[in-house]
Design a protein around this motif. Sequence first.
Motif, PDB file in Angstrom:
ATOM      1  N   PRO A   1      31.733  -1.505 -49.193  1.00 38.98           N
ATOM      2  CA  PRO A   1      32.988  -0.751 -49.148  1.00 38.98           C
ATOM      3  C   PRO A   1      33.548  -0.689 -47.723  1.00 38.98           C
ATOM      4  O   PRO A   1      32.779  -0.558 -46.758  1.00 38.98           O
ATOM      5  CB  PRO A   1      32.583   0.656 -49.633  1.00 38.98           C
ATOM      6  N   VAL A   2      34.874  -0.797 -47.623  1.00 38.01           N
ATOM      7  CA  VAL A   2      35.519  -0.758 -46.309  1.00 38.01           C
ATOM      8  C   VAL A   2      35.160   0.556 -45.622  1.00 38.01           C
ATOM      9  O   VAL A   2      35.265   1.626 -46.220  1.00 38.01           O
ATOM     10  CB  VAL A   2      37.057  -0.869 -46.475  1.00 38.01           C
ATOM     11  N   GLY A   3      34.690   0.455 -44.375  1.00 38.66           N
ATOM     12  CA  GLY A   3      34.356   1.665 -43.619  1.00 38.66           C
ATOM     13  C   GLY A   3      32.864   1.871 -43.454  1.00 38.66           C
ATOM     14  O   GLY A   3      32.445   2.663 -42.613  1.00 38.66           O
ATOM     15  N   LEU A   4      32.037   1.170 -44.256  1.00 36.95           N
ATOM     16  CA  LEU A   4      30.584   1.329 -44.114  1.00 36.95           C
ATOM     17  C   LEU A   4      30.035   0.248 -43.188  1.00 36.95           C
ATOM     18  O   LEU A   4      30.308  -0.938 -43.397  1.00 36.95           O
ATOM     19  CB  LEU A   4      29.877   1.193 -45.466  1.00 36.95           C
TER      20      LEU A   4
ATOM     21  N   ALA B   1      22.490  12.422 -52.000  1.00 42.62           N
ATOM     22  CA  ALA B   1      23.716  11.772 -52.489  1.00 42.62           C
ATOM     23  C   ALA B   1      24.355  12.612 -53.593  1.00 42.62           C
ATOM     24  O   ALA B   1      25.581  12.752 -53.646  1.00 42.62           O
ATOM     25  CB  ALA B   1      23.382  10.371 -53.004  1.00 42.62           C
ATOM     26  N   ALA B   2      23.525  13.191 -54.466  1.00 41.93           N
ATOM     27  CA  ALA B   2      24.065  14.012 -55.555  1.00 41.93           C
ATOM     28  C   ALA B   2      24.754  15.257 -55.016  1.00 41.93           C
ATOM     29  O   ALA B   2      25.824  15.652 -55.493  1.00 41.93           O
ATOM     30  CB  ALA B   2      22.946  14.397 -56.529  1.00 41.93           C
ATOM     31  N   VAL B   3      24.155  15.882 -53.998  1.00 47.91           N
ATOM     32  CA  VAL B   3      24.801  17.057 -53.383  1.00 47.91           C
ATOM     33  C   VAL B   3      26.153  16.647 -52.809  1.00 47.91           C
ATOM     34  O   VAL B   3      27.184  17.299 -53.042  1.00 47.91           O
ATOM     35  CB  VAL B   3      23.911  17.646 -52.271  1.00 47.91           C
ATOM     36  N   ASP B   4      26.161  15.561 -52.061  1.00 50.66           N
ATOM     37  CA  ASP B   4      27.369  15.090 -51.388  1.00 50.66           C
ATOM     38  C   ASP B   4      28.488  14.806 -52.406  1.00 50.66           C
ATOM     39  O   ASP B   4      29.620  15.300 -52.284  1.00 50.66           O
ATOM     40  CB  ASP B   4      26.993  13.809 -50.612  1.00 50.66           C
ATOM     41  N   ILE B   5      28.153  14.032 -53.451  1.00 49.62           N
ATOM     42  CA  ILE B   5      29.175  13.633 -54.426  1.00 49.62           C
ATOM     43  C   ILE B   5      29.660  14.846 -55.221  1.00 49.62           C
ATOM     44  O   ILE B   5      30.872  15.031 -55.422  1.00 49.62           O
ATOM     45  CB  ILE B   5      28.622  12.550 -55.376  1.00 49.62           C
ATOM     46  N   ALA B   6      28.718  15.689 -55.680  1.00 49.90           N
ATOM     47  CA  ALA B   6      29.108  16.852 -56.490  1.00 49.90           C
ATOM     48  C   ALA B   6      30.057  17.748 -55.703  1.00 49.90           C
ATOM     49  O   ALA B   6      31.084  18.211 -56.224  1.00 49.90           O
ATOM     50  CB  ALA B   6      27.862  17.636 -56.915  1.00 49.90           C
ATOM     51  N   HIS B   7      29.740  17.961 -54.434  1.00 49.09           N
ATOM     52  CA  HIS B   7      30.601  18.792 -53.585  1.00 49.09           C
ATOM     53  C   HIS B   7      31.983  18.162 -53.444  1.00 49.09           C
ATOM     54  O   HIS B   7      33.010  18.838 -53.569  1.00 49.09           O
ATOM     55  CB  HIS B   7      29.928  18.963 -52.222  1.00 49.09           C
ATOM     56  N   ARG B   8      32.013  16.851 -53.208  1.00 47.81           N
ATOM     57  CA  ARG B   8      33.304  16.179 -53.022  1.00 47.81           C
ATOM     58  C   ARG B   8      34.140  16.170 -54.303  1.00 47.81           C
ATOM     59  O   ARG B   8      35.358  16.067 -54.247  1.00 47.81           O
ATOM     60  CB  ARG B   8      33.082  14.740 -52.538  1.00 47.81           C
ATOM     61  N   LEU B   9      33.478  16.257 -55.470  1.00 46.96           N
ATOM     62  CA  LEU B   9      34.214  16.281 -56.738  1.00 46.96           C
ATOM     63  C   LEU B   9      34.579  17.710 -57.156  1.00 46.96           C
ATOM     64  O   LEU B   9      35.085  17.933 -58.258  1.00 46.96           O
ATOM     65  CB  LEU B   9      33.397  15.603 -57.837  1.00 46.96           C
TER      66      LEU B   9
ATOM     67  N   ALA C   1      22.750  21.826 -47.077  1.00 44.93           N
ATOM     68  CA  ALA C   1      23.955  22.621 -46.807  1.00 44.93           C
ATOM     69  C   ALA C   1      24.959  21.819 -45.974  1.00 44.93           C
ATOM     70  O   ALA C   1      26.177  21.942 -46.164  1.00 44.93           O
ATOM     71  CB  ALA C   1      23.579  23.920 -46.097  1.00 44.93           C
ATOM     72  N   THR C   2      24.468  20.979 -45.061  1.00 44.18           N
ATOM     73  CA  THR C   2      25.401  20.167 -44.259  1.00 44.18           C
ATOM     74  C   THR C   2      26.162  19.182 -45.148  1.00 44.18           C
ATOM     75  O   THR C   2      27.235  18.710 -44.766  1.00 44.18           O
ATOM     76  CB  THR C   2      24.672  19.369 -43.149  1.00 44.18           C
ATOM     77  N   LEU C   3      25.610  18.860 -46.315  1.00 39.53           N
ATOM     78  CA  LEU C   3      26.293  17.935 -47.240  1.00 39.53           C
ATOM     79  C   LEU C   3      27.184  18.681 -48.230  1.00 39.53           C
ATOM     80  O   LEU C   3      27.815  18.052 -49.081  1.00 39.53           O
ATOM     81  CB  LEU C   3      25.256  17.115 -48.005  1.00 39.53           C
ATOM     82  N   GLY C   4      27.190  20.005 -48.153  1.00 42.03           N
ATOM     83  CA  GLY C   4      28.109  20.764 -48.999  1.00 42.03           C
ATOM     84  C   GLY C   4      27.453  21.655 -50.030  1.00 42.03           C
ATOM     85  O   GLY C   4      28.165  22.242 -50.863  1.00 42.03           O
TER      86      GLY C   4
ATOM     87  N   GLY D   1      35.700   9.272 -46.112  1.00 45.19           N
ATOM     88  CA  GLY D   1      34.735   9.705 -45.095  1.00 45.19           C
ATOM     89  C   GLY D   1      33.312   9.910 -45.583  1.00 45.19           C
ATOM     90  O   GLY D   1      32.442  10.281 -44.797  1.00 45.19           O
ATOM     91  N   MET D   2      33.057   9.689 -46.865  1.00 45.70           N
ATOM     92  CA  MET D   2      31.693   9.907 -47.367  1.00 45.70           C
ATOM     93  C   MET D   2      30.746   8.853 -46.779  1.00 45.70           C
ATOM     94  O   MET D   2      31.055   7.672 -46.771  1.00 45.70           O
ATOM     95  CB  MET D   2      31.701   9.801 -48.895  1.00 45.70           C
TER      96      MET D   2
END
Length: 308
Positions: free
Chosen positions: A94-97, A140-148, A166-169, A273-274
């Motif tokens: 993905p662009v950005g990684l 990854a699950a914390v990060d994605i769930a928070h972003r959704l 907590a830093t991931l949301g 930004g993920m």
Amino acid sequence: VVRELPDLVPGPGTVVVDVEAAGVNYPDVLIVAGRYQLPVPVPFTPGSEYAGRVSAVGAGVTRWSVGDAVMGASRSGAFAEQVEAADDALSPVPVGLDMVSAAAFHVTYATAFHALVTVGAVAPDEWVVVLGASGGVGSAAVDIAHRLGARVLAGASSQSRLELAATLGADEGVSYLDDDLKRRIRQVTGDGADLVIDPVGGPHAEQALRGLRWGGRFVSVGFASGEIPRIPLNLLLLKNVTVRGMDIGSISTRVPGARDDEQAVLSRLVAEGMRPLVTDVFDLESSPEALRRIADRRARGKLVVQMV
Ligand SMILES: NC(=O)c1ccc[n+]([C@@H]2O[C@H](COP(=O)([O-])OP(=O)(O)OC[C@H]3O[C@@H](n4cnc5c(N)ncnc54)[C@H](OP(=O)(O)O)[C@@H]3O)[C@@H](O)[C@H]2O)c1
């Protein structure tokens, strides 16, 4: 051992990828220990997730050109300077990684997304309990769930691991070695959690399931604790609970194209930004130390082996 081998030559329909970085995953430890569900015949090169550039294409390959940045997964072979892969087994980075992030992204983010969204049907404002929340799939699950837009109760074995979640949301945390998991879920969510994502198994699984609301969902992703839980079915019946399992590897091979839409959303989240939480990078010679750290439960987030 690290050893020189002849350069790989692509066959019909395959490409050779010059690996720049390889993610380290819990299944790599199981495979090396000979404890994985699908054994890999010895001798083999460990490593199941990689990112790099296409260096040669075989006859009939139209999808990729030399120089393309790609990422892929295989049961073994990724802790190496080159891998050979079927052309349809690779995805564009993905662009950005960068390559280290791409190597840490492919398996855990695809797994977590599929578990949360396609299987778990997560919705905004729902309470999601993520066990092993500081591990690869868990973070990854914390990060994605928070972003959704979901609310996350992170479960982990120590406060410092919860701080990382907590830093991931993660909105709330439960240190499940010290606290009663079911009680804490009820305390945080009121009626009970909507969804549990479980890459750990063991005794925490049943406690988390008991913390679900009426009609809640439970997704079994893995058994990092080494213990496959046995769930009394009356718990499902009385509360109309749904339990589902998932295996990202077989989904990709049995249902081609099924994950294309998921890939598109993940790419959008990356553009926003993920990034995977890479906590340490090893050289190829030190890859046993990376595996040891995961086996000993000392890893947090993702570990990566970097070839160049
Ligand atoms: N279904 C699929 O398609 C799929 C795809 C990828 C991975 N998986 C599975 O998902 C699980 C997690 O993989 P991962 O790469 O995220 O692993 P990981 O990075 O090592 O994380 C696993 C987490 O499990 C917890 N844990 C509890 N008991 C443990 C023990 N005895 N040893 C190690 N960790 C323990 C740890 O958190 P605490 O110490 O905080 O408890 C750790 O953070 C594995 O079982 C893997 O096989 C499944």
